[in-house]
Every structure is written in C-alpha cells, then in structure tokens.
Design a protein around this motif. Sequence first.
Motif, PDB file in Angstrom:
ATOM      1  N   VAL A   1       0.790  -1.154   0.644  1.00 30.52           N
ATOM      2  CA  VAL A   1       0.518  -0.083   0.486  1.00 30.52           C
ATOM      3  C   VAL A   1       0.725   1.462  -0.198  1.00 30.52           C
ATOM      4  O   VAL A   1       0.797   2.533  -0.419  1.00 30.52           O
ATOM      5  N   VAL A   2       1.766   1.486   0.883  1.00 25.10           N
ATOM      6  CA  VAL A   2       2.728   2.437   0.666  1.00 25.10           C
ATOM      7  C   VAL A   2       3.837   1.970  -0.631  1.00 25.10           C
ATOM      8  O   VAL A   2       3.618   3.920  -1.423  1.00 25.10           O
ATOM      9  N   ALA A   3       3.693   1.466  -1.129  1.00 22.59           N
ATOM     10  CA  ALA A   3       4.492   1.405  -2.324  1.00 22.59           C
ATOM     11  C   ALA A   3       4.111   1.393  -3.261  1.00 22.59           C
ATOM     12  O   ALA A   3       4.052   2.599  -4.427  1.00 22.59           O
ATOM     13  N   ASN A   4       2.573   1.385  -3.229  1.00 17.61           N
ATOM     14  CA  ASN A   4       1.908   1.697  -4.894  1.00 17.61           C
ATOM     15  C   ASN A   4       1.140   3.732  -4.231  1.00 17.61           C
ATOM     16  O   ASN A   4       0.493   3.881  -5.506  1.00 17.61           O
ATOM     17  N   GLY A   5       1.275   4.078  -3.316  1.00 15.61           N
ATOM     18  CA  GLY A   5       0.756   5.254  -3.475  1.00 15.61           C
ATOM     19  C   GLY A   5      -0.496   4.999  -2.682  1.00 15.61           C
ATOM     20  O   GLY A   5      -1.502   6.192  -2.979  1.00 15.61           O
TER      21      GLY A   5
ATOM     22  N   LYS B   1      -8.181   3.521  -1.657  1.00 15.91           N
ATOM     23  CA  LYS B   1      -6.771   4.008  -1.470  1.00 15.91           C
ATOM     24  C   LYS B   1      -7.407   4.385   0.437  1.00 15.91           C
ATOM     25  O   LYS B   1      -8.638   5.163   0.496  1.00 15.91           O
ATOM     26  N   ILE B   2      -6.173   4.481   0.939  1.00 12.55           N
ATOM     27  CA  ILE B   2      -6.574   4.282   2.424  1.00 12.55           C
ATOM     28  C   ILE B   2      -5.390   5.267   2.585  1.00 12.55           C
ATOM     29  O   ILE B   2      -6.057   5.469   3.518  1.00 12.55           O
ATOM     30  N   LEU B   3      -4.389   5.517   1.545  1.00  7.46           N
ATOM     31  CA  LEU B   3      -3.526   6.883   1.892  1.00  7.46           C
ATOM     32  C   LEU B   3      -3.844   7.703   1.733  1.00  7.46           C
ATOM     33  O   LEU B   3      -3.826   7.584   0.648  1.00  7.46           O
ATOM     34  N   SER B   4      -3.414   8.968   2.178  1.00  3.15           N
ATOM     35  CA  SER B   4      -4.021   9.986   1.728  1.00  3.15           C
ATOM     36  C   SER B   4      -2.243  10.082   0.807  1.00  3.15           C
ATOM     37  O   SER B   4      -1.027   9.253   0.902  1.00  3.15           O
ATOM     38  N   ARG B   5      -2.081  11.277   0.231  1.00  2.00           N
ATOM     39  CA  ARG B   5      -0.612  11.422  -0.928  1.00  2.00           C
ATOM     40  C   ARG B   5       0.380  11.472  -0.257  1.00  2.00           C
ATOM     41  O   ARG B   5       0.907  10.935  -0.148  1.00  2.00           O
ATOM     42  N   LYS B   6       0.512  12.808   0.673  1.00  2.00           N
ATOM     43  CA  LYS B   6       1.434  13.172   1.449  1.00  2.00           C
ATOM     44  C   LYS B   6       2.008  12.825   3.038  1.00  2.00           C
ATOM     45  O   LYS B   6       2.961  11.917   2.442  1.00  2.00           O
ATOM     46  N   THR B   7       0.700  11.040   3.477  1.00  2.00           N
ATOM     47  CA  THR B   7       0.514  10.599   4.465  1.00  2.00           C
ATOM     48  C   THR B   7       1.742   9.375   3.712  1.00  2.00           C
ATOM     49  O   THR B   7       2.873   9.239   3.843  1.00  2.00           O
ATOM     50  N   ASP B   8       1.800   9.481   2.774  1.00  2.00           N
ATOM     51  CA  ASP B   8       1.799   7.647   1.828  1.00  2.00           C
ATOM     52  C   ASP B   8       3.694   8.290   1.239  1.00  2.00           C
ATOM     53  O   ASP B   8       4.348   7.744   1.087  1.00  2.00           O
ATOM     54  N   GLN B   9       4.018   9.631   0.615  1.00  2.00           N
ATOM     55  CA  GLN B   9       4.959   9.955   0.529  1.00  2.00           C
ATOM     56  C   GLN B   9       5.905   9.909   1.731  1.00  2.00           C
ATOM     57  O   GLN B   9       7.075   9.965   1.561  1.00  2.00           O
ATOM     58  N   ASP B  10       5.406  10.448   2.804  1.00  2.00           N
ATOM     59  CA  ASP B  10       5.992  11.114   4.577  1.00  2.00           C
ATOM     60  C   ASP B  10       7.058   9.171   4.634  1.00  2.00           C
ATOM     61  O   ASP B  10       7.526   9.540   4.997  1.00  2.00           O
ATOM     62  N   LEU B  11       5.585   8.344   4.200  1.00  2.00           N
ATOM     63  CA  LEU B  11       5.909   6.709   4.698  1.00  2.00           C
ATOM     64  C   LEU B  11       7.473   6.507   3.722  1.00  2.00           C
ATOM     65  O   LEU B  11       8.047   5.823   4.357  1.00  2.00           O
ATOM     66  N   LYS B  12       7.050   6.879   2.339  1.00  2.00           N
ATOM     67  CA  LYS B  12       8.328   6.488   1.631  1.00  2.00           C
ATOM     68  C   LYS B  12       9.616   6.854   2.132  1.00  2.00           C
ATOM     69  O   LYS B  12      10.712   6.090   2.028  1.00  2.00           O
ATOM     70  N   TYR B  13       9.236   8.670   2.765  1.00  2.00           N
ATOM     71  CA  TYR B  13      10.518   8.766   3.104  1.00  2.00           C
ATOM     72  C   TYR B  13      11.589   8.142   4.169  1.00  2.00           C
ATOM     73  O   TYR B  13      12.301   7.738   3.771  1.00  2.00           O
ATOM     74  N   LEU B  14      10.488   8.291   5.586  1.00  2.00           N
ATOM     75  CA  LEU B  14      10.691   7.317   6.386  1.00  2.00           C
ATOM     76  C   LEU B  14      11.956   5.744   6.199  1.00  2.00           C
ATOM     77  O   LEU B  14      12.501   5.716   6.482  1.00  2.00           O
ATOM     78  N   PHE B  15      11.045   5.211   5.297  1.00  2.00           N
ATOM     79  CA  PHE B  15      11.301   4.008   5.108  1.00  2.00           C
ATOM     80  C   PHE B  15      13.012   4.142   4.509  1.00  2.00           C
ATOM     81  O   PHE B  15      13.908   3.184   4.162  1.00  2.00           O
ATOM     82  N   SER B  16      12.603   4.973   3.424  1.00  2.00           N
ATOM     83  CA  SER B  16      14.000   4.891   3.246  1.00  2.00           C
ATOM     84  C   SER B  16      15.104   5.273   3.744  1.00  2.00           C
ATOM     85  O   SER B  16      16.094   5.415   3.755  1.00  2.00           O
ATOM     86  N   LEU B  17      15.100   6.274   4.658  1.00  2.00           N
ATOM     87  CA  LEU B  17      16.113   6.474   5.855  1.00  2.00           C
ATOM     88  C   LEU B  17      16.124   5.489   6.515  1.00  2.00           C
ATOM     89  O   LEU B  17      17.385   5.438   6.748  1.00  2.00           O
ATOM     90  N   VAL B  18      15.907   4.287   6.883  1.00  2.00           N
ATOM     91  CA  VAL B  18      15.665   2.983   7.605  1.00  2.00           C
ATOM     92  C   VAL B  18      17.035   2.336   6.816  1.00  2.00           C
ATOM     93  O   VAL B  18      18.098   1.891   6.971  1.00  2.00           O
ATOM     94  N   ILE B  19      16.904   2.423   5.365  1.00  2.00           N
ATOM     95  CA  ILE B  19      17.850   1.606   4.820  1.00  2.00           C
ATOM     96  C   ILE B  19      19.262   3.205   3.925  1.00  2.00           C
ATOM     97  O   ILE B  19      19.924   2.231   4.272  1.00  2.00           O
TER      98      ILE B  19
END
Lengths: 379, 596
Positions: B432-436, B465-483
Amino acid sequence: MKYKKPDMVLLFLVFVLLSVGLVMVFSSSTGIALAITRKHPNPYYFLERQALWVFIGFGVLLAAYHLDLDLIKKFIPWIYSLCASALLLVLIPGIGMDVSGARRWFHFPFFNVQPAEFSKVVLVLFVSWFITRKGNLSTSLWKTVIPLLLLVLPMIFLVYKEPDFGTAFLMFITVMGIIFVSGIQLKDMAFLSLLSLPLGIFYMLKARYRLKRLQGFLNPWKHPYTSGYHIIQSLIAVGSGGWLGLGLGASRQKFFYLPDQHTDYIFAILGEEGGILATLFVLLLFLFLAARGMNISLKQSDPFKKILAAGLTISIVSQALVNIAMVIHLLPPVGIPLPFLSYGGSSLLSCLFMIGLLLNLSRASAPRKVEMITRLESA
Amino acid sequence: MVQEKFEKKLKERKSTKRILLVFYFVFWSSALLSFRLFQLQVIDSSKFQRLARDEHTEKIKIHALRGEIFDRHGKVLVISVPGYSEAAFPPKIKNKLKTAETLASILRLPVKSVISRLSSTSSFVWIRRKISPQKVEKIKKLSLPGLELIRDSTGKQIYPSGSLACDILGFTGIDDQGLDGVELYYNKILKGKNGYIEAETDELGRILPDGKTKIIPPVSGADLILTISSRIQYLAQEALKKCVLSHHAKNGSIIVINPNNGEILALANYPAFNPNVYWKYSPSVLNDLAVSDLYEPGSTGKLFTAAAALNSRKITMSEKFLAHPFINVDGWRIHNAADGLEPTKPMHTIKRIIQDSLNVGAASIALKIGKKTFYQMLYKFGLNGLTGIDLPGEAYCLFPGYKRARKIDLATMSYGQGIALTPIQLARAYSVVANGGYLIRPHVLKEAVFPDGTVFKTPEQKGQKILSRKTDQDLKYLFSLVIKKGTGTMAQMRYYSAAGKTGTGSIAKNGVYLHGKYTASFVGFVPVKHPKLLILVKITEPQYPYWGGTVAAPVWKNLAEKTLWYLGIPPTKGRIKISLNNNLKDEAFGSHSKFK
C-alpha cells in the motif's frame, strides 16, 4: 346331429392370437433363453418349445372338435372326480414336482403337466352339466347352486393349496359367471356375494405377506424394490412403448428388469415393443373372441351346450382380462398367464381344448337360417 | 306340458339376456382397459420412457484431463499426463478379422483375444487401456469403422521442476483431486468435466447386444498461467535456503510481489517439498507458511503506527517526542529493543523513531493518537479480514479486540508485538505504501485458458485508496531513511534507492516470550519513487545475531538486486560504467548460472 361348418372366424382369431404369441414368446425370451442354455447357447429355446406346444395344441383342438359331447356328458362326474384326484395327487410330495415351494406340476420326461390348467376345462364341463343335469336349466339356490358350490369349492381349494391363487380365483369367477348366465335370481346372486365378502377379507388378513403385497399394489412407488418392483417394471415396459413401440425385439425390460417377461407379463413386453397399436389390437382380438363365443352360446338349443359355450368363453376371456388388468396395474399381481400368448404348454393346451369345444359347439348349433337356405337350395 | 315348455322358454330367454349382459360387461371392461392403456402409453409415455432410460443406461466414466499450470513466461510447472484407451463397438465392425489383425499388430496383443472381444455380443468393449504414445500415433492414423480412441486421464500430475514453486502449486491426490496450493484453490476449473460412455445394460449391468451407446467426450480442465516468474522464484528459493541453513533457522518465507497490482512474482517457504512425492513430507513442511503462519512482526509493524499517526494528521513529521530509554504503561515498562539504535538526542521526531526503530517512541506516538485512530488504520489495512489471495489456508490476523484493548496492548502493538499476522498480510500492507496508498489484492493467477479458447484474466484492480498522498510520500521517505542510515543499512544497494523496514519479533509460547527466539524479517520496496518490486523476507528463529537487519536485510538486498537486474529495471542512483555490467550480471546469477 347335422354337421355344419364350424365358426371359422373364431378359428381365425385364435390363429392370429397364436401367431402374435409365438412372435412375442420368441422376442421376450431370447435373453432368458441364452441365460439358461449357457453351455450351448440357444436363443430359440422357448420358441421351439412353444411351437411344439402349438403343434400339439392343434391336435388337442381337433380332438375336442370331434368329441361327441352327448357321449361325454354321461362321463362328466367321472372325469370330474379323476381331475380332483389329480389335483390331490399333485400336492403329495414325491409325486408333484416342487418348484420353489409350489407344487403345481407332474413331472414327465421332456415336459411337465399342470393339472390345474386342465381342471379349468373340467370345471366348466362339470358346472354346465350340473346345472342342466335334469334336462333343463335349474337355478334354484338350495336345490342347485348351494350343492354345486359345495361340490366345486373343494376343487378350487385344492388348486389354491398348490398354491396357485390366480387360477383358483379365475375358477371361482368362471363358476360365478356360469351361475349368473344360467339365470339365477339376482337376490340369490347378491346373497352369494355377501357370503363371499367376509371370506375375502379374512383371506387378505390371514397372512402378512398378502397385506404387504396389497400395499405394494396400492402404492408401488413407495416400495420400488420390494412389493412394488414387479408393478413398476411392468408399467415402465408398457408405458415406454408409446404409440408404436420400440420395435419388434427392441424391448429393454425383457433383459431381466421385468420378471416373468415371457409368461405372465408377456403383454407388458408386447406393449413395450408394439406400443398402444399392438396392445389395443390384442385387446380387440379378445373382445371379438368373446363376441364369437357368446354368439355360439346364443345359438345353442340344448341348455347344456348353451351354458357350456358361455362358460368356456367366460373362462378364456376373464383370464385374458384379468391378466391384462394385472399388467397395467388395475388388479394386484395374481400370477396367471395370458391365453394363447404366454409361454407355457398346459395353459395353451387347455385353452386350445376349450376353443376346440367351442368350434365343436358352433358346428352343432342350430342356425335356422342356414337350414332354410339349404332347404331352399335342395328344393 | 305347455306350462313346462313355457317355463323353459322363459328360462332360455332369461339366460339369453344374461349372456348379453356378460358380453356388455366384457365390452366395458375392455373399454376401461383401453383407457388405461391410452393413459399409460400415450399420456404418461414420456415419463415412463424417462424412467426406462434411467434404469437401462449405465455410465462408464472417462476422466477429464486436468489443466496444466504455467508461469508468467509460459514455462510449464505442472504437466497432466493423458492416457489413451481403444474402445470398440462390435456391432459396427464389418470386417472383424481384418480389424482384429490390424489392432493386434499395433497393440502387440494376441489376435485371438482381439477377435474374441470384437465378436462379443456387447455393443461396447475395451480393447486396450493405457496405450503408449507411440502406439497412439499409429492408431490415430487408422480409420477403421467401429473403433474409437478415447482420451482419458491417467490421473497423474508431473511437476517437472521439482520443488520449484511447490507452495504455490500444491499437489494432487488420487482421483485428480487438488489437495493444496493452486491445485486446490482452482481445483474446480482445473479438473474439467468428466465424460462418459453411455451404454444400455441389462438388469445385471451387462452391456446389451444391440443397445445404444453414446460417447460424451470429457472436457479438459483450464490451463492456468500464474503471475509467478519461475526465475525469480528460483532465486528466492535459493536465497531463502542459503539463509535459513547458514543461520540455523527453523524456517523462513520470502514473498516477492508487484506492489502496483498485487501479482505475486515469487512465494517461497523453506523447508520446501517436492510435489511429485508429497506424501513423503510431514504436514508442517507441506504447510504454506507465507499465507498461513501467524507471527508477531516486531518493528515492521511500526508501519501501522506511522500510517495512523500521519494519515490522521495527529502528529507532524517534525513533532518531537521525548527520547527516554523506557516508559511505563499500565505498570509495564517498555524498553527500546536491542536491535534499535539508542537515541542520541533528548528529543526526536518520527523520522528517528522509524529510522532507528525505537519502541518507546512508537509507543508514545500510539498513546498520543489513541486507540481509535490506531484501530481505524488497522481496519483500513484490512487486518480484520483476509487479503483474498488465491491460495488455500490463509489465516486471519490476531490482535486484541477494540473494546478489550488496554493501553499496554496499544503500546506494544505500536511496535508489532501483541499482534500476529501472516507474511502475506504484511507484504500487502507495505505494498500500500509502495503503490501510493491503494489496498491491492495479492494473487497468483494471471490467466485461465479454457479448452474452448476463452480466456479469463484476473481483473486489474487498484483497490481502495487508504492513505493520502502526503502520508504515502512521508512514509516512503521514512522507510527510505531506514535503509539509508537506520537499522536496515545492510539492505542498501549500490544502484537502487530502496525503502524498507527491519523487524525482530519476539516469539511467544503459552503467553510467555521465549528467550533468544525471534523472527527476523525485512520488508521493503524498490525503487522508492516508482516501486516495481516489494520483497518480504522472514526468517524464524535464526541463531545469534538474530536481528532483522543482520539476518533478513542482506538476503533482501541480494534478492532485490538480482531480481531488478532480471527484470531489467534501470538503476536509480549512482553511475554505472558499461564495463561493470558483466561483473554485476555474474554477481546476480553466479558465473555458472543457467540464466546467462
């Protein structure tokens, strides 16, 4: 006694019935013939035998045709006693042949004889003789009918004891028919019927298997594999025939679905292979046969012969009607063959003997018109 | 005298009347019988004909050929073995001797026995069953009347690639019955429709001499084309096997999924089994852990906390939380996990909490946003139901009911303890996070091709669609930080930017967390901007070091790199010199790889 031409129409009717019978015996018995002649397969097994019986049967017919009835009349009580003793003998173990619990046959090399079948003829002769023994029709209840029944019922009881309920039932019907024809008063007839009613009920209730059979008759679809099996298979055979039938030899029910397919239930196979066309044709033949028989009876001047002709006709026709009614589920299965059609020597011989007697009577009848014509011709 | 004569006349007349009466009786009885015959033979005839047909016809079954299964590239994964039988209809054969001789020579049967069969009185006989393919070719060329070559099924399924994709394919038992995997799930369309030979028989079931026979040919089952790629599947299985063995783990699962449409590219469990001889394995091996094994995900479960917090806008990316080494909730003390990094500042934002996998931080966020918001997000992710994957045995997610949940339950669930889900459920959540922000349905069936040529395609559904665009982008950013710089640095790839989350879940048994037993997992997608791939690696009970970042992340990286190369997805970072290309390929597939 003036010799006239016998009733050729009657002879022709019998001839047609026998032909249909031979064809149907062959068609319906091939499966069972192959099954019982496994060592040397012979699909003609039953046809061959039936053809032989027909051949012998014509001999018997001719003999009956040439019998001097006035002479025979004197010996009727003796013949009757002889026949009754034969029926008694057949019940004795060691003399009568035991087939699955029933003692109906005397065993001879190559063939078996069923005395009950011949006792039907003897019975008709005896009853006709007894009613007219004083040279006149006597129909008094106490002087004739009751003594007659007392004499006749033991014989019917012996047949019933074999056990052969169907034949005994038919014999009883024939006796009642003759008594009716002889002109018994209707109130006496009603009295007799009332008398036999409790007897019938007692008979039904006495044995449990009879009650079960009755249930099977009343609702065969509820007991499709037990008491209703025979009825259902018979109905399937007749019903699947339709207008024109499946075609000669194309019966499916004859392959052991319908038991007794070449004897008591041959009419069902006829209906399956020939459709309503064949069944109505055969029914019509019997109706014509009844008409001819009654016609012969009407033309008799001698009371004995008149009653005899009517009795013989009633005997044959009632058997045919009861058999057909049983096949198409209007009467409970009683186990009697269809005259001229069913496989079986004794039945065929006794029927042909009766026809021989009828032809004999037809020749001796007094067609006044013919006499007139011959007189005119000679003049 | 006159009197007597008169009486006689009278009696005669009476009996004449009676004879006529009897005849009338016979006449009307005949009429009654005629009506009855008309009723039976004309009115009810069809009913009796149907009864007769039911009673007289026997059906001899011809098994339908089961459908075959292919991967997305058309590589065959399951083969159904057809069987051929030669049937003969003796009445239709004119020249019995010649027919018998020809058949006998092809089938290598004694001529006598063939003749005896052909001269049978039956309307139908089998000459030979299970004929070898070479003989079948020869028989097909014959055109003799009264013979029929019937394609049957041997009931045998062959899995030519052995244990490849075993957990997806499943296996079939006797009677062509699918017992597990796709074979079970799609059994209905795979098995086809049995045909039969209808023959008229006598009461004892023997076929009648002149009976009608009818062949209703079987309809083969549909062929299935799966979404999996056998090459990626192979890579996944090999990587998983290597990892489980080298870490002496109990078992493991890998799911490779296209996060955009839910197509599963690979799904593997270790230990694997060989479907050809499935009966040799214990039920625990046959079990498809990826869809049926419930486990406490540990830190990968922080996704739900972060998603709930950000999507509800109850916290912002820059909101600061106190960085305690522990907090007390309902009398329990919550520590930061040992795999998370220790907080370095007195206050930190959600970035740090996800990046360094801080349990205390996650718990604080969860307590702040509250039970309702958190549960709403769980339900949005579909954790109260099934993912709907087309594989049998999917398990329901386990977590305390909304009304029963206490503060401590909420606190532990915030970092993935006290909640149990299956790998496929977690993979879907990250998709869900990955596909927007769309809740896709994971599936393995791409197409079903029916024997009549019709094709059923799994419809492309984006999902809710269960996540807003903003949330999705934030989450992507957060998880990219992990790596990039958090707990998942071992998953860092040289040429692809990725996002993911490590997880080290405690394993509970009888209500007590076991010492030293963890589920190490890593789930991530790549490339971050337009993810093409989501991989979940889960290793159960590895030996120390058992962290998700050390056990699962390297496997993830390895598999992701090879898969990306295989799929030909262009790099998203770094610079590649052309000369490196070959080396990388070798790295990806091994120098002796057959996929070269």
